[in-house]
Design an enzyme around this catalytic site. Structure first.
Site, PDB file in Angstrom:
ATOM      1  CG  HIS A 255     -38.608  33.334 111.247  1.00 13.48           C
ATOM      2  ND1 HIS A 255     -37.739  32.529 110.550  1.00 13.48           N
ATOM      3  CD2 HIS A 255     -37.915  33.720 112.345  1.00 13.48           C
ATOM      4  CE1 HIS A 255     -36.598  32.435 111.193  1.00 13.48           C
ATOM      5  NE2 HIS A 255     -36.671  33.150 112.283  1.00 13.48           N
ATOM      6  CG  HIS A 256     -37.507  36.151 115.019  1.00 12.14           C
ATOM      7  ND1 HIS A 256     -37.271  35.313 116.082  1.00 12.14           N
ATOM      8  CD2 HIS A 256     -36.602  35.810 114.085  1.00 12.14           C
ATOM      9  CE1 HIS A 256     -36.257  34.507 115.801  1.00 12.14           C
ATOM     10  NE2 HIS A 256     -35.839  34.786 114.583  1.00 12.14           N
TER      11      HIS A 256
ATOM     12  NE  ARG B 248     -39.811  35.038 125.005  1.00 17.43           N
ATOM     13  CZ  ARG B 248     -38.956  35.291 124.011  1.00 17.43           C
ATOM     14  NH1 ARG B 248     -39.411  35.398 122.771  1.00 17.43           N
ATOM     15  NH2 ARG B 248     -37.681  35.425 124.234  1.00 17.43           N
TER      16      ARG B 248
ATOM     17  CG  ASP C 152      -0.524  32.691 116.717  1.00 16.47           C
ATOM     18  OD1 ASP C 152      -1.665  33.168 116.765  1.00 16.47           O
ATOM     19  OD2 ASP C 152       0.153  32.451 117.733  1.00 16.47           O
TER      20      ASP C 152
ATOM     21  CE  LYS D 103     -24.655  22.047 107.927  1.00 16.14           C
ATOM     22  NZ  LYS D 103     -23.323  21.499 107.976  1.00 16.14           N
TER      23      LYS D 103
ATOM     24  CG  HIS E 167     -30.757  33.871 131.210  1.00 15.84           C
ATOM     25  ND1 HIS E 167     -29.816  32.905 131.482  1.00 15.84           N
ATOM     26  CD2 HIS E 167     -31.607  33.315 130.297  1.00 15.84           C
ATOM     27  CE1 HIS E 167     -30.095  31.806 130.772  1.00 15.84           C
ATOM     28  NE2 HIS E 167     -31.170  32.044 130.039  1.00 15.84           N
TER      29      HIS E 167
ATOM     30  CB  SER F 191     -18.979  17.663 111.085  1.00 15.88           C
ATOM     31  OG  SER F 191     -20.284  18.123 110.912  1.00 15.88           O
TER      32      SER F 191
ATOM     33  CE1 TYR G 108     -29.660  28.083 111.097  1.00 16.48           C
ATOM     34  CE2 TYR G 108     -30.798  30.188 111.010  1.00 16.48           C
ATOM     35  CZ  TYR G 108     -30.821  28.810 110.976  1.00 16.48           C
ATOM     36  OH  TYR G 108     -32.010  28.167 110.842  1.00 16.48           O
TER      37      TYR G 108
ATOM     38  CG  HIS H 203     -32.837  33.942 111.491  1.00 12.80           C
ATOM     39  ND1 HIS H 203     -33.569  33.100 112.291  1.00 12.80           N
ATOM     40  CD2 HIS H 203     -32.179  33.159 110.621  1.00 12.80           C
ATOM     41  CE1 HIS H 203     -33.381  31.859 111.907  1.00 12.80           C
ATOM     42  NE2 HIS H 203     -32.542  31.857 110.882  1.00 12.80           N
TER      43      HIS H 203
ATOM     44  CD  GLU I  78     -25.594  36.537 117.682  1.00 15.70           C
ATOM     45  OE1 GLU I  78     -24.864  37.166 116.888  1.00 15.70           O
ATOM     46  OE2 GLU I  78     -25.171  35.958 118.702  1.00 15.70           O
TER      47      GLU I  78
ATOM     48  CB  SER J  33     -14.807  42.185 120.870  1.00 12.53           C
ATOM     49  OG  SER J  33     -14.654  40.810 121.044  1.00 12.53           O
ATOM     50  CB  SER J  34     -18.174  40.067 117.311  1.00 14.15           C
ATOM     51  OG  SER J  34     -18.661  39.571 118.499  1.00 14.15           O
TER      52      SER J  34
ATOM     53  CB  THR K 180     -31.509  22.071 108.970  1.00 12.05           C
ATOM     54  OG1 THR K 180     -31.418  23.477 108.740  1.00 12.05           O
ATOM     55  CG2 THR K 180     -31.142  21.777 110.395  1.00 12.05           C
TER      56      THR K 180
ATOM     57  CD1 TRP L 270     -33.385  37.422 124.110  1.00 14.13           C
ATOM     58  CD2 TRP L 270     -31.675  37.946 122.773  1.00 14.13           C
ATOM     59  NE1 TRP L 270     -33.566  36.750 122.929  1.00 14.13           N
ATOM     60  CE2 TRP L 270     -32.526  37.043 122.088  1.00 14.13           C
ATOM     61  CE3 TRP L 270     -30.532  38.408 122.116  1.00 14.13           C
ATOM     62  CZ2 TRP L 270     -32.269  36.603 120.787  1.00 14.13           C
ATOM     63  CZ3 TRP L 270     -30.286  37.953 120.806  1.00 14.13           C
ATOM     64  CH2 TRP L 270     -31.150  37.071 120.168  1.00 14.13           C
TER      65      TRP L 270
HETATM   66  C1  HEM Z   1     -35.081  24.587 111.311  1.00 11.30           C
HETATM   67  C2  HEM Z   1     -34.543  25.661 111.843  1.00 11.30           C
HETATM   68  C3  HEM Z   1     -35.293  26.744 112.603  1.00 11.30           C
HETATM   69  C4  HEM Z   1     -36.531  27.284 112.372  1.00 11.30           C
HETATM   70  C5  HEM Z   1     -37.496  26.906 111.263  1.00 11.30           C
HETATM   71  C6  HEM Z   1     -36.743  28.293 113.388  1.00 11.30           C
HETATM   72  C7  HEM Z   1     -37.882  29.083 113.491  1.00 11.30           C
HETATM   73  C8  HEM Z   1     -38.107  30.021 114.492  1.00 11.30           C
HETATM   74  C9  HEM Z   1     -39.235  30.894 114.570  1.00 11.30           C
HETATM   75  C10 HEM Z   1     -40.375  30.941 113.551  1.00 11.30           C
HETATM   76  C11 HEM Z   1     -39.114  31.656 115.692  1.00 11.30           C
HETATM   77  C12 HEM Z   1     -40.037  32.771 116.178  1.00 11.30           C
HETATM   78  C13 HEM Z   1     -41.076  32.276 117.081  1.00 11.30           C
HETATM   79  C14 HEM Z   1     -41.862  33.376 117.716  1.00 11.30           C
HETATM   80  O1  HEM Z   1     -41.265  34.307 118.309  1.00 11.30           O
HETATM   81  O2  HEM Z   1     -43.105  33.318 117.643  1.00 11.30           O
HETATM   82  C15 HEM Z   1     -37.898  31.256 116.331  1.00 11.30           C
HETATM   83  C16 HEM Z   1     -37.423  31.808 117.503  1.00 11.30           C
HETATM   84  C17 HEM Z   1     -36.128  31.623 117.960  1.00 11.30           C
HETATM   85  N1  HEM Z   1     -35.202  30.748 117.436  1.00 11.30           N
HETATM   86 FE1  HEM Z   1     -35.495  29.464 115.890  1.00 11.30          FE
HETATM   87  N2  HEM Z   1     -35.671  28.335 114.203  1.00 11.30           N
HETATM   88  C18 HEM Z   1     -34.758  27.412 113.757  1.00 11.30           C
HETATM   89  C19 HEM Z   1     -33.530  27.157 114.283  1.00 11.30           C
HETATM   90  C20 HEM Z   1     -32.952  27.875 115.305  1.00 11.30           C
HETATM   91  C21 HEM Z   1     -31.589  27.770 115.720  1.00 11.30           C
HETATM   92  C22 HEM Z   1     -30.563  26.845 115.096  1.00 11.30           C
HETATM   93  C23 HEM Z   1     -31.421  28.626 116.743  1.00 11.30           C
HETATM   94  C24 HEM Z   1     -30.182  28.949 117.570  1.00 11.30           C
HETATM   95  C25 HEM Z   1     -29.164  28.227 117.718  1.00 11.30           C
HETATM   96  C26 HEM Z   1     -32.680  29.284 116.972  1.00 11.30           C
HETATM   97  C27 HEM Z   1     -32.874  30.241 117.955  1.00 11.30           C
HETATM   98  C28 HEM Z   1     -34.038  30.922 118.154  1.00 11.30           C
HETATM   99  C29 HEM Z   1     -34.222  31.918 119.167  1.00 11.30           C
HETATM  100  C30 HEM Z   1     -33.151  32.408 120.153  1.00 11.30           C
HETATM  101  C31 HEM Z   1     -35.537  32.354 119.069  1.00 11.30           C
HETATM  102  C32 HEM Z   1     -36.288  33.311 119.974  1.00 11.30           C
HETATM  103  C33 HEM Z   1     -35.858  34.702 119.925  1.00 11.30           C
HETATM  104  C34 HEM Z   1     -36.630  35.541 120.900  1.00 11.30           C
HETATM  105  O3  HEM Z   1     -37.748  35.937 120.579  1.00 11.30           O
HETATM  106  O4  HEM Z   1     -36.103  35.800 121.984  1.00 11.30           O
HETATM  107  N3  HEM Z   1     -33.594  28.803 116.086  1.00 11.30           N
HETATM  108  N4  HEM Z   1     -37.282  30.260 115.576  1.00 11.30           N
HETATM  109 CU   LIG Z   2     -35.045  33.308 113.403  1.00 13.32          CU
END
Ligand code: HEM
Ligand SMILES: [Cu+2]
Lengths: 357, 516
Positions: free
Chosen positions: B293-294, B441, B96, B322, B67, B259, B248, B244, B246, B160-161, B319, B132
């Site tokens: 931060h992850h 999770r 093009d 915006k 998924h 926008s 964005y 990370h 990614e 590809s990317s 952010t 993932w």
């Molecule tokens: C203000 C902006 C953001 C902050 C401060 C933020 C912060 C965080 C933090 C600290 C985590 C880790 C949490 C943990 O695993 O304990 C996290 C996880 C995640 N964030 Fe964000 N995030 C932000 C915006 C975004 C955006 C824009 C996206 C995607 C479009 C995103 C996608 C994700 C994903 C996919 C995970 C989980 C990844 C995983 O462990 O599978 N975040 N974020």
């Molecule tokens: Cu992140």
């Protein structure tokens, strides 16, 4: 407006991308299956699929590049289109830089954090039998835990810096010299081309560059043989072997690619196939025999490859066809940027893998 | 050059036309969206009640993994590339994409890569089951044999990317019509320029990390093996250095879409254009220095925790700029609420919620509690579903009339919006609570303590799924039988793409337009 504008050539349709995809797909999936078969000890078709895919991919690329060159000669490529190619190559090289960055990053992390942490406090005491961090790492944590002695000889042997006084007997020093020189010679080739007059000189310098590339590869292979057969340092001898072979190996693969790219450009600027083929075949044969043909001394290997290089340089300088124009030589320029990039990566390796190794 | 499309299948197989390729990307992504969605529904069906009802735990793990992978690499990214293909050349007045053949190559790799990935479901040992994020040693020492094919499909998707991104940068930098200066480019072009840069910077790092896995698995290296002197935590560092940026990559183009849409339906120019550009660039820059931060709970030194905590919080500043600009654009505008606008407004509100939960997670000591719970799942689904997915949906409604020359049914579009909006909130809002209550999770069975929240989530998920089936129906009906659309399509639409006929001719801007 209308008159001022040079049209941008957009090819109508093309079969190359789809066939390139098929080639790429067979290559990687064949390789994947081949690896799985090797790990499981089963029989399968992985290797054949891999080779088939590779042949398809290379064939399509041959045709594809050929087509682009034809279009250029037919005057279809506007200045703007050429700029697109330049951007394309530039960003491709940037992506390669980031690929290497991952491996350099791993080396940095292991040395600065992972090994010290493994040899600290209760981790070292209870898990790894007082494992001690060192670099190059000779005794891995696993070996420390089992009380085994190091199997790798050294570190004061081939791989690491023997001290500046001994550099002349140290292969990496000669590799550095070769690659740095080749960056200069490819630059000379470029300037002779830019001056617009001297096709012979261009071919001469380009052939010298290609030769330096081949000689580098011979030395690199020599170093690997030394490591595997005499020092016992292998890909699976722990993190030192891992980082050493992966970094130098990927770099070597890039040198190979860069050498082939430059060789193709050189072949293009030699008059005919009758003149192109003999030196190329001689080179391939000499290179193959030197590396895989038996246990020759290094000087013999260098002499064999060097002789073939001599033929290449001679033919190239005698038979230039002037295909590159001083303001239309993208194929050559792109290859030469790639070459400079490979050279810069080597400097990184020389410093971080060898001198500080 | 002046020809129309080729006949039959060869049009799609061998095309070099940015519109054809954009269409293929979009349909491919739609297909992957449904496949990934199907896997999500398997997960939600199993989690409807505590206990094991429908699938084996091992299969459950394969579902969560596929998924995630399919949604990220198969649905969201290709959808944005498809939009870029369709819109960038038209927005900047180019004939093009810069490298049309490579463009086709970038696309055709994807179906092959995903066919390989999905086919691992039928392999002995099953599909990848390590999430993932494929942390080592789950993905190395303890991985099913299919990991090798996973690695190679990631390799070719990455190729590809990278090629797609190179093409986009070359197009934007080299193909603008005379007069289209950088600071006149629509924000969708800007955000894609920066996204493409991020892609070229981090996809090779992803390639690097899967290569290291491959070597560890098949050639006995010890990158991620402490016994040989490596470190599994090294995997996480390299992965998140890619990961990370990614996230964005999956949101910056969405910023560009919103926008474009909000000014049209607020009938006001975008507030703070240049600050939008600089904010995007700052976010991209910061995205390289926040990855750990992850990994707050992995055992980093205190200095690391602090640096990554503060750097992460900094991202909230651009952010916030915006969000402020979007709201201010709407302020005192003559607003109407057509479907693209509804999705865009929902984007602003719900993405902000996701941003706030992100800030909560960014507080290292608090993250010790939240990490690996459903709270994180709630966070990233709030930024990805109403963020990436809603913006893509909004973009489809907004530009579909330009693509096919026909108008969608407004009433049905609104129904789609409301079902999706409700479904998504019912699905993901309760996850905040189950997460705060401690539900981990990636588990197939759970403590009955969390039963109510999960049941609600599962109901919402099926509602959201139904909304997407309706979406498919609306799109198909528009293409085959919608009312004719005008060239401007929207009353206050603005930009070069609206100056060409609807549907957009096969070749646009073969001679560049004049941009004042
Ligand atoms: C203000 C902006 C953001 C902050 C401060 C933020 C912060 C965080 C933090 C600290 C985590 C880790 C949490 C943990 O695993 O304990 C996290 C996880 C995640 N964030 Fe964000 N995030 C932000 C915006 C975004 C955006 C824009 C996206 C995607 C479009 C995103 C996608 C994700 C994903 C996919 C995970 C989980 C990844 C995983 O462990 O599978 N975040 N974020
Ligand atoms: Cu992140």
């Amino acid at each position: 407006m209308e008159q001022k504008y040079e049209p941008y050539y957009v090819p109508e349709q093309s079969k190359f991308p789809l066939f390139a995809t098929i080639g790429l797909f067979l290559t990687v999936m064949g390789l994947g299956n081949w690896l799985m078969e090797m790990s499981n000890g089963t029989e399968g078709k992985g290797q054949q699929v891999f080779l088939l895919g590779l042949v398809i991919l290379l064939f399509v690329m041959w045709k594809w590049f050929g087509q682009v060159i034809k279009e250029n000669h037919a005057g279809l490529n506007s200045a703007q289109l050429k700029r697109s190619y330049v951007w394309g190559m530039g960003w491709f090289i940037f992506s390669e830089v980031m690929f290497f960055a991952a491996f350099f990053g791993a080396l940095f992390y292991v040395r600065t954090f992972a090994l010290p942490w493994l040899s600290e406090g209760p981790t070292a005491e209870y898990l790894w039998n007082d494992f001690e961090a060192e670099w190059p790492l000779m005794t891995t944590p696993d070996m420390a835990a089992n009380g085994e002695a190091a199997t790798v000889l050294g570190p004061e042997k081939n791989m690491s810096n023997p001290g500046i006084a001994n550099w002349f007997g140290w292969l990496p020093f000669w590799n550095t010299a070769l690659l740095l020189a080749s960056s200069v010679t490819v630059h000379f080739a470029h300037t002779s081309l830019k001056s617009g007059k001297n096709q012979r000189q261009f071919n001469l310098w380009l052939a010298v560059t290609v030769s330096l590339g081949f000689l580098f590869l011979v030395l690199q292979a020599e170093e690997y043989i030394e490591a595997y057969e005499h020092l016992g340092l292998q890909l699976n001898s722990g993190i030192y072997g891992t980082t050493f072979f992966m970094l130098t190996g990927f770099h070597g693969a890039h040198v190979t690619l860069g050498t082939i790219m430059l060789l193709v450009q050189l072949a293009r600027s030699v008059t005919s196939w009758a003149w192109r083929l003999p030196p190329i075949i001689a080179l391939i044969v000499a290179f193959y025999v030197a590396l895989f043909g038996g246990h020759f001394a290094l000087s013999i290997k260098l002499a064999m490859v060097g002789a073939a290089c001599g033929l290449l340089i001679f033919v190239a300088a005698m038979k230039p066809n002037g295909i590159f124009h001083h303001d239309d030589c993208f194929g050559f320029e792109a290859s030469s940027w790639y070459w400079h990039f490979v050279d810069v990566v080597w400097l990184g390796l020389f410093i971080f893998v060898y001198i500080l190794g | 050059m002046a020809h129309g499309p080729a006949k039959g299948l060869s049009r799609w197989l061998f095309t070099t036309n940015h519109k054809d390729i954009g269409t293929m990307y979009l349909w491919f992504s739609f297909l992957m969206f449904f496949l990934g969605g199907l896997f999500a529904l398997v997960i939600r069906a199993e989690l409807f009640q505590p206990g094991l009802q429908i699938v084996e735990p091992a299969f459950f793990n394969q579902m969560t993994t596929l998924h995630g992978l399919i949604m990220v690499f198969g649905a969201v990214m290709p959808a944005f590339v498809g939009l870029a293909n369709w819109m960038l050349p038209m927005m900047i007045g180019a004939p093009d994409m810069a490298l049309p053949r490579m463009n086709n190559w970038s696309f055709w790799i994807l179906p092959f890569a995903f066919a390989a990935l999905v086919s691992t479901l039928f392999m002995e040992g099953g599909a990848p089951d390590f999430g993932w994020t494929f942390y080592a040693p789950l993905s190395t020492t303890y991985a099913p044999p299919s990991v090798t094919l996973f690695i190679f499909s990631v390799h070719i998707m990455g190729a590809s990317s990278i090629m797609g991104a190179i093409n986009i940068i070359a197009t934007i930098l080299n193909m603008r019509a005379p007069g289209m200066t950088l600071m006149k480019m629509p924000l969708f072009v800007w955000t894609w320029l920066i996204t493409a840069y991020l892609l070229i910077a981090v996809m090779p790092v992803l390639a690097g990390v899967v290569t290291m896995m491959l070597m560890d698995i098949h050639f006995g290296t010890s990158f991620f093996d402490a016994a040989g002197g490596g470190d599994p935590v090294l995997f996480q560092h390299i992965f998140w250095f890619f990961g990370h940026p990614e996230v964005y990559i999956m949101i910056l183009p969405a910023f560009g879409i919103v926008s474009a849409i909000i000014p049209t339906f607020a009938r006001k120019p975008l507030f703070g254009y240049s600050s939008m550009v600089y904010a995007t660039a700052s976010i991209a820059f910061l995205s390289f220095i926040v990855w750990a931060h992850h990994m707050f709970t992995v055992g980093m030194p205190l200095a690391g925790e602090l640096i990554f905590m503060y750097a992460t919080m900094l991202i909230a500043v651009p952010t916030g700029v915006k969000v402020f600009n979007w709201v201010t654009t709407m302020w005192r505008g003559a607003m109407t609420f057509e479907t693209p606008m509804l999705f865009s407004i929902a984007f602003v509100i719900l993405f902000t919620i996701g941003g706030f939960s992100g800030l909560m997670l960014a507080i290292a000591p608090a993250d010790f509690q939240y990490h690996d719970t459903y709270f994180v799942v709630a966070h990233f689904h709030y930024v990805l579903v109403p963020g990436a997915i809603f913006s893509i949906t909004a973009a489809v409604y907004y530009w579909l009339p330009k693509w096919c020359g026909r108008m969608y049914d407004e009433a049905m579009g609104r129904v789609h919006f409301w079902i999706a909006f409700i479904g998504l909130n019912v699905t993901f809002f309760p996850m905040h609570f189950s997460g705060l209550a401690g539900m981990p999770r990636r588990i197939p069975d759970y403590n009955p303590l969390w039963a109510d929240w999960n049941m609600i989530s599962s109901v919402g998920a099926f509602l959201f799924g139904a909304a997407q089936v309706l979406f498919l129906y609306i799109v198909i009906r528009t293409i085959i039988g919608g009312k004719k659309a005008s060239d401007e399509v929207w009353e206050a639409s603005h930009g070069l793409e609206w100056t060409v006929a609807s549907p957009a001719p096969y070749h646009t801007f073969s001679t560049p337009p004049e941009v004042k």
